[in-house]
Design a protein around this motif. Structure first.
Motif, mmCIF file in Angstrom:
data_model
loop_
_atom_site.group_PDB
_atom_site.id
_atom_site.type_symbol
_atom_site.label_atom_id
_atom_site.label_comp_id
_atom_site.label_asym_id
_atom_site.label_seq_id
_atom_site.Cartn_x
_atom_site.Cartn_y
_atom_site.Cartn_z
ATOM 1 N N PHE A 2 0.906 -1.080 0.031
ATOM 2 C CA PHE A 2 -0.213 -0.041 0.061
ATOM 3 C C PHE A 2 0.701 1.157 0.009
ATOM 4 O O PHE A 2 2.136 1.029 0.726
ATOM 5 C CB PHE A 2 -1.089 0.065 1.286
ATOM 6 N N THR A 3 0.375 2.170 -0.685
ATOM 7 C CA THR A 3 1.357 3.648 -0.756
ATOM 8 C C THR A 3 0.873 4.178 0.839
ATOM 9 O O THR A 3 0.085 3.927 1.517
ATOM 10 C CB THR A 3 0.618 4.425 -1.665
ATOM 11 N N SER A 4 1.918 5.274 0.930
ATOM 12 C CA SER A 4 1.416 5.874 2.307
ATOM 13 C C SER A 4 0.293 6.565 2.318
ATOM 14 O O SER A 4 -0.340 6.456 3.354
ATOM 15 C CB SER A 4 2.803 6.835 2.438
ATOM 16 N N ARG A 5 -0.167 7.131 1.461
ATOM 17 C CA ARG A 5 -1.555 7.650 1.437
ATOM 18 C C ARG A 5 -2.556 6.715 1.675
ATOM 19 O O ARG A 5 -3.462 6.817 2.339
ATOM 20 C CB ARG A 5 -1.946 8.502 0.087
ATOM 21 N N GLU A 6 -2.560 5.440 1.220
ATOM 22 C CA GLU A 6 -3.640 4.322 1.089
ATOM 23 C C GLU A 6 -3.370 3.761 2.465
ATOM 24 O O GLU A 6 -4.521 3.510 3.168
ATOM 25 C CB GLU A 6 -3.351 3.251 0.432
ATOM 26 N N CYS A 7 -2.243 4.022 3.396
ATOM 27 C CA CYS A 7 -2.162 3.252 4.712
ATOM 28 C C CYS A 7 -2.961 4.429 5.624
ATOM 29 O O CYS A 7 -3.432 4.084 6.426
ATOM 30 C CB CYS A 7 -0.663 3.352 5.200
ATOM 31 N N HIS A 36 -8.749 6.186 -3.907
ATOM 32 C CA HIS A 36 -8.115 5.215 -3.030
ATOM 33 C C HIS A 36 -8.819 3.998 -2.394
ATOM 34 O O HIS A 36 -8.054 3.129 -2.363
ATOM 35 C CB HIS A 36 -7.563 6.191 -1.842
ATOM 36 N N ASN A 39 -8.750 1.416 -5.012
ATOM 37 C CA ASN A 39 -7.413 0.688 -5.281
ATOM 38 C C ASN A 39 -7.297 -0.254 -3.894
ATOM 39 O O ASN A 39 -6.701 -1.359 -4.008
ATOM 40 C CB ASN A 39 -6.499 1.980 -5.308
ATOM 41 N N LYS A 43 -6.597 -3.997 -4.048
ATOM 42 C CA LYS A 43 -5.416 -4.721 -3.644
ATOM 43 C C LYS A 43 -5.765 -5.851 -2.294
ATOM 44 O O LYS A 43 -5.345 -6.818 -2.524
ATOM 45 C CB LYS A 43 -4.441 -3.707 -2.928
#
Length: 69
Positions: A2-7, A36, A39, A43
Motif C-alpha cells: 500500500f502507498t503511504s496515502r493508502e495506509c 483510493h 484501489n 489490492k
C-alpha cells in the motif's frame, strides 16, 4: 503493497470515518478518497480473493500497525 496515502486512509477507515470526513482531514476531494478506497479494495481482493471486507481489513491492519509501534 500500500502507498503511504493508502495506509493513512486505511487507518482512518479503521476509526470509522466516512469518505467525506477522510477527505476533509487529508485535504482531498471525496472523489480522490473514493478512488483510493477502490484501489485498496482491489489490492485486498488480490490477497484474499475478495472474501474480506474493507472495514474488517482496515481494523486488522491498524491493530498490526499499532503492535509494531
Amino acid at each position: 503493497m500500500f502507498t503511504s496515502r493508502e495506509c493513512e486512509i486505511i487507518s482512518l477507515i479503521a476509526q470509522g470515518l466516512p469518505s467525506r470526513a477522510i477527505a476533509d482531514r487529508l485535504c482531498l476531494s471525496t472523489e480522490t478518497v473514493k478512488s483510493h478506497r477502490k484501489n485498496i479494495i482491489r489490492k485486498i481482493s488480490e490477497l484474499t480473493d475478495g472474501s474480506t471486507a474493507l472495514l474488517e481489513f482496515a481494523i486488522a491492519y491498524e491493530r498490526e500497525r499499532e503492535k509494531s509501534l
